[in-house]
Design a protein around this motif. Structure first.
Motif, PDB file in Angstrom:
ATOM      1  N   ASN A 162       0.814  -1.215   0.000  1.00 25.08           N
ATOM      2  CA  ASN A 162       0.000   0.000   0.000  1.00 25.08           C
ATOM      3  C   ASN A 162       0.853   1.271   0.000  1.00 25.08           C
ATOM      4  O   ASN A 162       0.346   2.360   0.225  1.00 25.08           O
ATOM      5  CB  ASN A 162      -0.997  -0.006   1.166  1.00 25.08           C
ATOM      6  CG  ASN A 162      -0.333  -0.192   2.507  1.00 25.08           C
ATOM      7  OD1 ASN A 162       0.884  -0.143   2.601  1.00 25.08           O
ATOM      8  ND2 ASN A 162      -1.123  -0.422   3.536  1.00 25.08           N
ATOM      9  N   GLY A 163       2.163   1.118  -0.252  1.00 22.47           N
ATOM     10  CA  GLY A 163       3.051   2.262  -0.426  1.00 22.47           C
ATOM     11  C   GLY A 163       3.679   2.803   0.845  1.00 22.47           C
ATOM     12  O   GLY A 163       4.389   3.798   0.796  1.00 22.47           O
ATOM     13  N   GLU A 164       3.437   2.166   1.982  1.00 21.15           N
ATOM     14  CA  GLU A 164       4.000   2.621   3.242  1.00 21.15           C
ATOM     15  C   GLU A 164       5.297   1.875   3.551  1.00 21.15           C
ATOM     16  O   GLU A 164       5.420   0.692   3.247  1.00 21.15           O
ATOM     17  CB  GLU A 164       3.017   2.386   4.384  1.00 21.15           C
ATOM     18  CG  GLU A 164       1.737   3.170   4.261  1.00 21.15           C
ATOM     19  CD  GLU A 164       0.761   2.827   5.381  1.00 21.15           C
ATOM     20  OE1 GLU A 164       0.055   3.755   5.813  1.00 21.15           O
ATOM     21  OE2 GLU A 164       0.728   1.666   5.822  1.00 21.15           O
ATOM     22  N   VAL A 165       6.247   2.573   4.172  1.00 22.90           N
ATOM     23  CA  VAL A 165       7.459   1.928   4.646  1.00 22.90           C
ATOM     24  C   VAL A 165       7.175   1.457   6.070  1.00 22.90           C
ATOM     25  O   VAL A 165       6.764   2.241   6.928  1.00 22.90           O
ATOM     26  CB  VAL A 165       8.666   2.886   4.614  1.00 22.90           C
ATOM     27  CG1 VAL A 165       9.890   2.245   5.226  1.00 22.90           C
ATOM     28  CG2 VAL A 165       8.956   3.316   3.179  1.00 22.90           C
ATOM     29  N   LYS A 166       7.368   0.161   6.308  1.00 26.96           N
ATOM     30  CA  LYS A 166       7.058  -0.439   7.601  1.00 26.96           C
ATOM     31  C   LYS A 166       8.247  -1.265   8.080  1.00 26.96           C
ATOM     32  O   LYS A 166       9.045  -1.736   7.275  1.00 26.96           O
ATOM     33  CB  LYS A 166       5.833  -1.346   7.497  1.00 26.96           C
ATOM     34  CG  LYS A 166       4.560  -0.606   7.138  1.00 26.96           C
ATOM     35  CD  LYS A 166       3.388  -1.555   7.089  1.00 26.96           C
ATOM     36  CE  LYS A 166       2.097  -0.800   6.975  1.00 26.96           C
ATOM     37  NZ  LYS A 166       1.470  -0.574   8.274  1.00 26.96           N
ATOM     38  N   THR A 167       8.337  -1.447   9.390  1.00 29.44           N
ATOM     39  CA  THR A 167       9.352  -2.316   9.973  1.00 29.44           C
ATOM     40  C   THR A 167       8.656  -3.504  10.614  1.00 29.44           C
ATOM     41  O   THR A 167       7.783  -3.328  11.464  1.00 29.44           O
ATOM     42  CB  THR A 167      10.185  -1.559  11.021  1.00 29.44           C
ATOM     43  OG1 THR A 167      10.796  -0.429  10.390  1.00 29.44           O
ATOM     44  CG2 THR A 167      11.265  -2.458  11.605  1.00 29.44           C
ATOM     45  N   TRP A 168       9.034  -4.696  10.202  1.00 30.46           N
ATOM     46  CA  TRP A 168       8.436  -5.933  10.693  1.00 30.46           C
ATOM     47  C   TRP A 168       9.496  -6.776  11.386  1.00 30.46           C
ATOM     48  O   TRP A 168      10.661  -6.801  10.981  1.00 30.46           O
ATOM     49  CB  TRP A 168       7.839  -6.748   9.542  1.00 30.46           C
ATOM     50  CG  TRP A 168       6.669  -6.124   8.862  1.00 30.46           C
ATOM     51  CD1 TRP A 168       5.790  -5.224   9.378  1.00 30.46           C
ATOM     52  CD2 TRP A 168       6.228  -6.365   7.527  1.00 30.46           C
ATOM     53  NE1 TRP A 168       4.838  -4.893   8.466  1.00 30.46           N
ATOM     54  CE2 TRP A 168       5.082  -5.582   7.305  1.00 30.46           C
ATOM     55  CE3 TRP A 168       6.680  -7.162   6.491  1.00 30.46           C
ATOM     56  CZ2 TRP A 168       4.386  -5.582   6.103  1.00 30.46           C
ATOM     57  CZ3 TRP A 168       5.993  -7.165   5.295  1.00 30.46           C
ATOM     58  CH2 TRP A 168       4.853  -6.387   5.101  1.00 30.46           C
ATOM     59  N   TYR A 169       9.069  -7.486  12.432  1.00 30.29           N
ATOM     60  CA  TYR A 169       9.929  -8.439  13.130  1.00 30.29           C
ATOM     61  C   TYR A 169      10.229  -9.579  12.157  1.00 30.29           C
ATOM     62  O   TYR A 169       9.328 -10.176  11.580  1.00 30.29           O
ATOM     63  CB  TYR A 169       9.205  -8.940  14.380  1.00 30.29           C
ATOM     64  CG  TYR A 169      10.002  -9.859  15.261  1.00 30.29           C
ATOM     65  CD1 TYR A 169      11.273  -9.508  15.710  1.00 30.29           C
ATOM     66  CD2 TYR A 169       9.480 -11.069  15.659  1.00 30.29           C
ATOM     67  CE1 TYR A 169      12.001 -10.353  16.535  1.00 30.29           C
ATOM     68  CE2 TYR A 169      10.191 -11.925  16.488  1.00 30.29           C
ATOM     69  CZ  TYR A 169      11.450 -11.560  16.919  1.00 30.29           C
ATOM     70  OH  TYR A 169      12.170 -12.397  17.735  1.00 30.29           O
TER      71      TYR A 169
END
Length: 76
Positions: A55-62
């Motif tokens: 969806n175009g967002e920068v996210k940080t995932w475990y």
């Protein structure tokens, strides 16, 4: 226009690389797909994956809650 169905072979792995296409597992953002931008670890040895999500967002995932797409096959 009709798009072909896609069969996705998803494999959980400890080997994630920048540029991999991954899918999030777990309670938050489950099922979201992202492109790996960066991989980091904290002082406790936990790994995190920074992704550009679908969806175009920068996210940080475990990292333990991320699955790597092994391959993408087009099936008709």
């Amino acid at each position: 226009m009709i798009f072909p169905k896609m069969a996705l072979d998803i494999q959980k792995t400890s080997r994630i690389n920048v540029g991999d296409l991954v899918q999030k597992d777990g309670p938050f953002d489950e099922g979201l797909v992202g492109l790996v931008l960066e991989i980091t670890s904290n002082s406790l040895g936990n790994s995190f994956v920074k992704v550009l999500s679908q969806n175009g967002e920068v996210k940080t995932w475990y990292a333990d809650l991320v699955k790597v797409f092994k391959s993408v096959l087009h099936v008709t």
